[in-house]
Write an enzyme that holds these catalytic residues in place. Structure first.
Site, PDB file in Angstrom:
ATOM      1  N   GLY A 120     -11.103  19.771  25.271  1.00  0.00           N
ATOM      2  CA  GLY A 120     -12.060  20.618  26.633  1.00  0.00           C
ATOM      3  C   GLY A 120     -11.741  20.272  27.839  1.00  0.00           C
ATOM      4  O   GLY A 120     -11.018  19.382  28.138  1.00  0.00           O
ATOM      5  N   GLY A 121     -12.404  21.012  28.878  1.00  0.00           N
ATOM      6  CA  GLY A 121     -12.364  20.480  30.151  1.00  0.00           C
ATOM      7  C   GLY A 121     -11.183  21.516  30.993  1.00  0.00           C
ATOM      8  O   GLY A 121     -10.653  22.420  30.247  1.00  0.00           O
ATOM      9  N   VAL A 123      -8.178  21.158  34.267  1.00  0.00           N
ATOM     10  CA  VAL A 123      -6.919  20.648  34.716  1.00  0.00           C
ATOM     11  C   VAL A 123      -7.011  18.966  35.393  1.00  0.00           C
ATOM     12  O   VAL A 123      -8.034  18.853  35.692  1.00  0.00           O
ATOM     13  CB  VAL A 123      -6.172  21.490  35.729  1.00  0.00           C
ATOM     14  CG1 VAL A 123      -6.859  21.392  36.995  1.00  0.00           C
ATOM     15  CG2 VAL A 123      -4.779  20.927  36.077  1.00  0.00           C
ATOM     16  N   THR A 124      -6.265  18.155  34.697  1.00  0.00           N
ATOM     17  CA  THR A 124      -6.232  16.853  35.442  1.00  0.00           C
ATOM     18  C   THR A 124      -4.985  16.499  35.192  1.00  0.00           C
ATOM     19  O   THR A 124      -3.855  16.981  35.005  1.00  0.00           O
ATOM     20  CB  THR A 124      -6.944  15.982  34.348  1.00  0.00           C
ATOM     21  OG1 THR A 124      -7.283  14.811  35.177  1.00  0.00           O
ATOM     22  CG2 THR A 124      -6.501  15.815  33.284  1.00  0.00           C
ATOM     23  N   TYR A 125      -4.674  15.308  35.991  1.00  0.00           N
ATOM     24  CA  TYR A 125      -3.245  14.554  36.328  1.00  0.00           C
ATOM     25  C   TYR A 125      -3.321  13.308  35.509  1.00  0.00           C
ATOM     26  O   TYR A 125      -4.294  12.679  35.605  1.00  0.00           O
ATOM     27  CB  TYR A 125      -3.082  14.371  37.806  1.00  0.00           C
ATOM     28  CG  TYR A 125      -1.949  13.394  38.243  1.00  0.00           C
ATOM     29  CD1 TYR A 125      -0.796  13.914  37.967  1.00  0.00           C
ATOM     30  CD2 TYR A 125      -2.339  12.075  38.473  1.00  0.00           C
ATOM     31  CE1 TYR A 125       0.456  13.039  38.403  1.00  0.00           C
ATOM     32  CE2 TYR A 125      -0.957  11.182  38.774  1.00  0.00           C
ATOM     33  CZ  TYR A 125       0.179  11.731  38.767  1.00  0.00           C
ATOM     34  OH  TYR A 125       1.146  10.834  38.898  1.00  0.00           O
ATOM     35  N   HIS A 126      -2.131  13.085  34.866  1.00  0.00           N
ATOM     36  CA  HIS A 126      -1.995  11.594  34.383  1.00  0.00           C
ATOM     37  C   HIS A 126      -0.894  11.227  34.977  1.00  0.00           C
ATOM     38  O   HIS A 126       0.300  11.846  35.089  1.00  0.00           O
ATOM     39  CB  HIS A 126      -1.742  11.843  32.706  1.00  0.00           C
ATOM     40  CG  HIS A 126      -2.910  12.155  32.066  1.00  0.00           C
ATOM     41  ND1 HIS A 126      -4.015  11.861  32.328  1.00  0.00           N
ATOM     42  CD2 HIS A 126      -2.961  13.324  31.347  1.00  0.00           C
ATOM     43  CE1 HIS A 126      -4.771  12.167  31.319  1.00  0.00           C
ATOM     44  NE2 HIS A 126      -4.103  13.483  30.766  1.00  0.00           N
ATOM     45  N   ALA A 202      -9.301   8.999  30.701  1.00  0.00           N
ATOM     46  CA  ALA A 202      -8.153   8.400  31.406  1.00  0.00           C
ATOM     47  C   ALA A 202      -8.872   7.882  32.706  1.00  0.00           C
ATOM     48  O   ALA A 202      -9.689   8.362  33.449  1.00  0.00           O
ATOM     49  CB  ALA A 202      -7.536   9.477  32.117  1.00  0.00           C
ATOM     50  N   CYS A 218     -10.485  18.517  37.493  1.00  0.00           N
ATOM     51  CA  CYS A 218     -11.835  19.129  36.532  1.00  0.00           C
ATOM     52  C   CYS A 218     -12.366  20.194  36.912  1.00  0.00           C
ATOM     53  O   CYS A 218     -13.477  20.535  36.648  1.00  0.00           O
ATOM     54  CB  CYS A 218     -12.480  17.867  36.359  1.00  0.00           C
ATOM     55  SG  CYS A 218     -11.802  16.634  35.521  1.00  0.00           S
TER      56      CYS A 218
END
Length: 304
Positions: A120-121, A123-126, A202, A218
């Site tokens: 779910g959710g 876009v994000t960065y790792h 994260a 997000c």
């Protein structure tokens, strides 16, 4: 009597009458004790927190473990929980709610690898310096409530920041994740398959935050992204110590190790788990990039 699901059992002890003395005055009027004995669930810990594991490798590993647990539940009625802890090389991941409008780059020419996932959710960065926790747990043996599960993941991070650095972190109503002021320090995105969880949270520890400029993290445009290292730096510069006086000589690796230890302890406390370690060869795991990961109970990996 309050029953806490299936994670606790209770034992009644016979009344004890004690003579008052200097050591136990408070026990004089104690007629009966109800002793709660916690029955902790077993949790397999797969710990790569000092390694950079390619996203697609960890993703494949999670999906295989979920499949394995579903089969075990069908055959045996239950399964142990699993927690994977690691770091990723720089990568963007998009959840089921993701929109290309939240990407500040050409999707055909991204600055880093991009993966569309089933979590779910948005876009994000790792990336390096960010601790990622992938809990794969059977919610039927905890609580079958996704909102409860999300709040518990947030509780883990809030507890870590409070107990380790006396940093006051909180939730924001209507949003998922953990915040310190206007800065989001932990992102959460999950998937649940037949009440088995995967993906997870994260936490930015020493993360370089500049790649977040390539996205709208997000999908939230009016707030910022922060890291524990940045918060500690701000605390020192403002003379608001937050308990950091003993951390001034701490390097990035030591800070990551410290937060990792605290995360493991807090996760165990919040979900009432007892760990047993599972060792997997990191070189063997990383060599599987782009291949399907087959995870076996004897801790070895085979690749197809």
């Amino acid at each position: 009597m309050i029953l806490l699901g299936e994670c606790c059992c209770f034992t009644l002890t016979k009344p004890r009458f004690l003579r008052p003395n200097a050591d136990s005055v408070s026990n004089v009027h104690r007629r009966r004790r109800i002793k709660r004995v916690q029955c902790l669930r077993k949790c397999e810990l797969i710990d790569f927190h000092q390694e950079l594991i390619p996203y697609e490798v960890a993703w494949s590993l999670q999906k295989h473990i979920v499949k394995e647990k579903k089969s075990q539940i069908q055959n045996e009625g239950d399964c142990d929980d699993t927690l994977i802890v690691l770091q990723h090389p720089s990568v963007f991941t998009l959840g089921t709610a993701s929109s290309d409008n939240n990407l500040n780059f050409d999707i055909k020419n991204p600055p880093f690898h991009v993966h569309r996932t089933e979590r779910g959710g948005e876009v994000t960065y790792h990336g390096p310096g960010q601790l990622v926790m992938y809990p794969i747990i059977n919610l039927r043996k905890h609580k079958m409530d996704l909102h409860w599960y999300l709040r518990k993941l947030e509780e883990v991070v809030i507890g870590v920041l409070s107990s380790t650095f006396s940093i006051h972190a909180s939730r924001v109503e209507g949003l998922t994740g953990v915040w310190v002021g206007n800065e989001k320090v932990a992102a959460i995105g999950i998937r649940v398959d037949q009440w088995i969880t995967y993906h997870g949270l994260a936490l930015n520890v020493t993360t370089d935050l500049s790649p977040f400029k390539w996205i709208v993290p997000c999908g939230i445009r009016d707030r910022q992204v922060g890291s524990i290292k940045g918060l500690l730096r701000e605390a020192r510069s403002s003379c608001n110590d937050h308990g950091t006086s003993d951390l001034r000589g701490l390097d990035d690796n030591s800070l990551v190790d410290m937060i990792h230890k605290s995360l493991i302890e807090e996760f165990s406390k919040v979900f009432q788990l007892e760990y047993h370690n599972r060792t997997i060869s990191v070189p063997m795991l990383c060599e599987s990039e782009g291949k399907e990961v087959i995870y076996q109970r004897n801790s070895k990996l085979e690749f197809l």
